[in-house]
Design a protein around this motif. Structure first.
Motif, PDB file in Angstrom:
ATOM      1  N   ALA A  47      17.640 -16.279  47.369  1.00 38.51           N
ATOM      2  CA  ALA A  47      18.922 -16.533  46.713  1.00 38.51           C
ATOM      3  C   ALA A  47      18.857 -17.829  45.899  1.00 38.51           C
ATOM      4  O   ALA A  47      19.312 -17.885  44.751  1.00 38.51           O
ATOM      5  N   TRP A  48      18.288 -18.863  46.491  1.00 29.25           N
ATOM      6  CA  TRP A  48      18.180 -20.134  45.769  1.00 29.25           C
ATOM      7  C   TRP A  48      17.213 -20.045  44.600  1.00 29.25           C
ATOM      8  O   TRP A  48      17.344 -20.788  43.624  1.00 29.25           O
ATOM      9  N   HIS A  49      16.266 -19.138  44.700  1.00 29.75           N
ATOM     10  CA  HIS A  49      15.395 -18.901  43.541  1.00 29.75           C
ATOM     11  C   HIS A  49      16.232 -18.353  42.383  1.00 29.75           C
ATOM     12  O   HIS A  49      16.055 -18.750  41.230  1.00 29.75           O
ATOM     13  N   HIS A  50      17.162 -17.446  42.679  1.00 35.10           N
ATOM     14  CA  HIS A  50      18.069 -16.933  41.643  1.00 35.10           C
ATOM     15  C   HIS A  50      18.934 -18.056  41.083  1.00 35.10           C
ATOM     16  O   HIS A  50      19.141 -18.145  39.863  1.00 35.10           O
ATOM     17  N   ARG A  51      19.463 -18.918  41.961  1.00 36.43           N
ATOM     18  CA  ARG A  51      20.319 -20.013  41.507  1.00 36.43           C
ATOM     19  C   ARG A  51      19.531 -20.979  40.617  1.00 36.43           C
ATOM     20  O   ARG A  51      20.040 -21.450  39.591  1.00 36.43           O
ATOM     21  N   SER A  52      18.300 -21.280  40.996  1.00 33.29           N
ATOM     22  CA  SER A  52      17.494 -22.187  40.173  1.00 33.29           C
ATOM     23  C   SER A  52      17.239 -21.576  38.806  1.00 33.29           C
ATOM     24  O   SER A  52      17.203 -22.283  37.791  1.00 33.29           O
ATOM     25  N   ASP A  53      17.083 -20.258  38.754  1.00 33.73           N
ATOM     26  CA  ASP A  53      16.894 -19.573  37.476  1.00 33.73           C
ATOM     27  C   ASP A  53      18.166 -19.648  36.636  1.00 33.73           C
ATOM     28  O   ASP A  53      18.115 -19.846  35.417  1.00 33.73           O
ATOM     29  N   ALA A  54      19.322 -19.485  37.281  1.00 33.26           N
ATOM     30  CA  ALA A  54      20.591 -19.571  36.549  1.00 33.26           C
ATOM     31  C   ALA A  54      20.797 -20.971  35.986  1.00 33.26           C
ATOM     32  O   ALA A  54      21.184 -21.145  34.823  1.00 33.26           O
ATOM     33  N   LEU A  55      20.527 -21.991  36.805  1.00 35.76           N
ATOM     34  CA  LEU A  55      20.693 -23.368  36.350  1.00 35.76           C
ATOM     35  C   LEU A  55      19.697 -23.713  35.242  1.00 35.76           C
ATOM     36  O   LEU A  55      20.033 -24.416  34.285  1.00 35.76           O
ATOM     37  N   SER A  56      18.481 -23.213  35.383  1.00 33.33           N
ATOM     38  CA  SER A  56      17.496 -23.488  34.337  1.00 33.33           C
ATOM     39  C   SER A  56      17.887 -22.812  33.031  1.00 33.33           C
ATOM     40  O   SER A  56      17.633 -23.338  31.940  1.00 33.33           O
ATOM     41  N   SER A  57      18.527 -21.640  33.128  1.00 34.85           N
ATOM     42  CA  SER A  57      18.980 -20.954  31.912  1.00 34.85           C
ATOM     43  C   SER A  57      20.088 -21.742  31.212  1.00 34.85           C
ATOM     44  O   SER A  57      20.225 -21.672  29.989  1.00 34.85           O
ATOM     45  N   VAL A  58      20.877 -22.487  31.994  1.00 27.56           N
ATOM     46  CA  VAL A  58      21.874 -23.373  31.384  1.00 27.56           C
ATOM     47  C   VAL A  58      21.170 -24.435  30.544  1.00 27.56           C
ATOM     48  O   VAL A  58      21.567 -24.740  29.408  1.00 27.56           O
ATOM     49  N   GLY A  59      20.100 -25.002  31.115  1.00 30.03           N
ATOM     50  CA  GLY A  59      19.320 -25.977  30.363  1.00 30.03           C
ATOM     51  C   GLY A  59      18.693 -25.371  29.126  1.00 30.03           C
ATOM     52  O   GLY A  59      18.641 -26.010  28.060  1.00 30.03           O
ATOM     53  N   VAL A  60      18.228 -24.130  29.250  1.00 36.50           N
ATOM     54  CA  VAL A  60      17.649 -23.428  28.101  1.00 36.50           C
ATOM     55  C   VAL A  60      18.706 -23.236  27.014  1.00 36.50           C
ATOM     56  O   VAL A  60      18.441 -23.447  25.822  1.00 36.50           O
ATOM     57  N   LEU A  61      19.903 -22.828  27.416  1.00 36.15           N
ATOM     58  CA  LEU A  61      20.985 -22.608  26.460  1.00 36.15           C
ATOM     59  C   LEU A  61      21.295 -23.889  25.684  1.00 36.15           C
ATOM     60  O   LEU A  61      21.431 -23.868  24.447  1.00 36.15           O
ATOM     61  N   GLY A 101      10.078 -21.481  22.914  1.00 38.54           N
ATOM     62  CA  GLY A 101       9.197 -21.730  24.043  1.00 38.54           C
ATOM     63  C   GLY A 101       9.973 -21.851  25.346  1.00 38.54           C
ATOM     64  O   GLY A 101       9.495 -21.447  26.410  1.00 38.54           O
ATOM     65  N   ALA A 102      11.183 -22.414  25.283  1.00 39.60           N
ATOM     66  CA  ALA A 102      12.009 -22.546  26.484  1.00 39.60           C
ATOM     67  C   ALA A 102      12.380 -21.182  27.040  1.00 39.60           C
ATOM     68  O   ALA A 102      12.373 -20.974  28.259  1.00 39.60           O
TER      69      ALA A 102
END
Length: 306
Positions: free
Chosen positions: A161-175, A44-45
């Motif tokens: 750009a910050w939307h991309h960064r928030s996606d990258a950081l959220s993917s860290v949480g997903v991982l 789900g994440a």
């Protein structure tokens, strides 16, 4: 100072169109890959992360439209130009982020407080791979978009750009969440979705605050105003700066200044002094779209008697 060539509306529009096209293509491919991985690997994440990336496609389209409108020439109904359309685009993007974050957070809280953790499926290895790919791709997109946002001094591109960064950081949480779920803690998968929600809401808040500040005639930062003051006071014929007001209009600046000049000089000489100030400011500060110079006649400085 910023690169002067990128202050031209046509160049800015071309750069924004190219950056947005790259963002749209990359996010579309990434969101489809993450959606497939999330469904196939029962995460789900990862599905939430795919929705986050899909919202990036929409946000890039908003940015592209906003920038296209902002570089239009002034007209009878908009004599000061259309730069604020870029702020409107950034504000709309912030709303999209808020809605996306709230929906993801609602789903995560529902799973966390549902209590049926034994019914939560363990994510597959494919979801881990997708999370790692997302982190690398989105961080790369952040630096690419940020580079051009700084070059163009564009609030809308910086928001993207910050939307991309928030996606990258959220993917860290997903991982982390997927890895924890695979280690026997399935609740960590929806917890990872909740982490995504927090990152998205924070990014949306920051973007909206910046856009709102630029739409309500916020003054320039102290360093810029100090540099303007030094530039103006250093021009020949300027005795002192009586008043200096600045306001941000989208990504451009309007300046109102009152200067003191020798009152015994002719009107023509006072006009020449004002023209020197006007030319110097526009030359040294490419972001300045318009400057109004008012000359106050002053008694000339004189030596003390005897």
């Amino acid at each position: 100072m910023k690169n002067r060539e990128l202050q031209q509306p046509e160049d800015f529009a071309q750069v924004a169109a190219r950056v947005s096209a790259v963002s749209i293509a990359a996010n579309l491919a990434l969101s489809l890959f993450k959606a497939f991985a999330g469904v196939a690997a029962h995460s789900g994440a990862m599905v939430s992360d795919a929705v986050h990336s899909a919202s990036d496609v929409f946000s890039s389209i908003i940015v592209l439209i906003g920038v296209r409108l902002s570089v239009r020439e002034s007209d009878a109904q908009h004599p000061y130009g259309h730069e604020r359309f870029e702020c409107v685009a950034a504000a709309l993007l912030a709303v999209v982020l808020f809605v996306t974050g709230l929906l993801i957070g609602y789903g995560a809280l529902r799973d966390i407080f549902g209590g049926n953790y034994q019914n939560l499926e363990v994510p597959g290895v494919l979801s881990l791979v997708a999370a790692a790919v997302s982190i690398v791709c989105k961080e790369g997109m952040y630096w690419y978009t940020r580079f051009w946002a700084v070059r163009c001094d564009s609030g809308a591109l910086m928001a993207d750009a910050w939307h991309h960064r928030s996606d990258a950081l959220s993917s860290v949480g997903v991982l982390i969440g997927i890895a924890g779920a695979r280690m026997g803690f399935p609740v960590l998968d929806p917890v990872a979705s909740l982490v995504i929600c927090v990152f998205i809401l924070k990014a949306g808040y920051d973007i909206f605050r910046d856009a709102l500040g630029k739409m309500i005639d916020r003054a320039c930062d102290p360093d810029t105003e100090r540099a303007l003051h030094d530039c103006i006071s250093g021009q020949e014929g300027v005795l002192h700066v009586d008043l200096l007001h600045t306001r941000e209009f989208g990504n451009r600046i309007y300046v109102d200044v009152e200067i003191g000049a020798d009152g015994t000089q002719s009107l023509a000489e006072g006009h020449r002094i004002a023209e020197r100030v006007h030319a110097a400011v526009e030359r040294e500060f490419p972001k300045v779209k318009h400057i109004m110079v008012h000359v106050n006649p002053q008694e000339p400085p004189r030596a003390d008697d005897g």
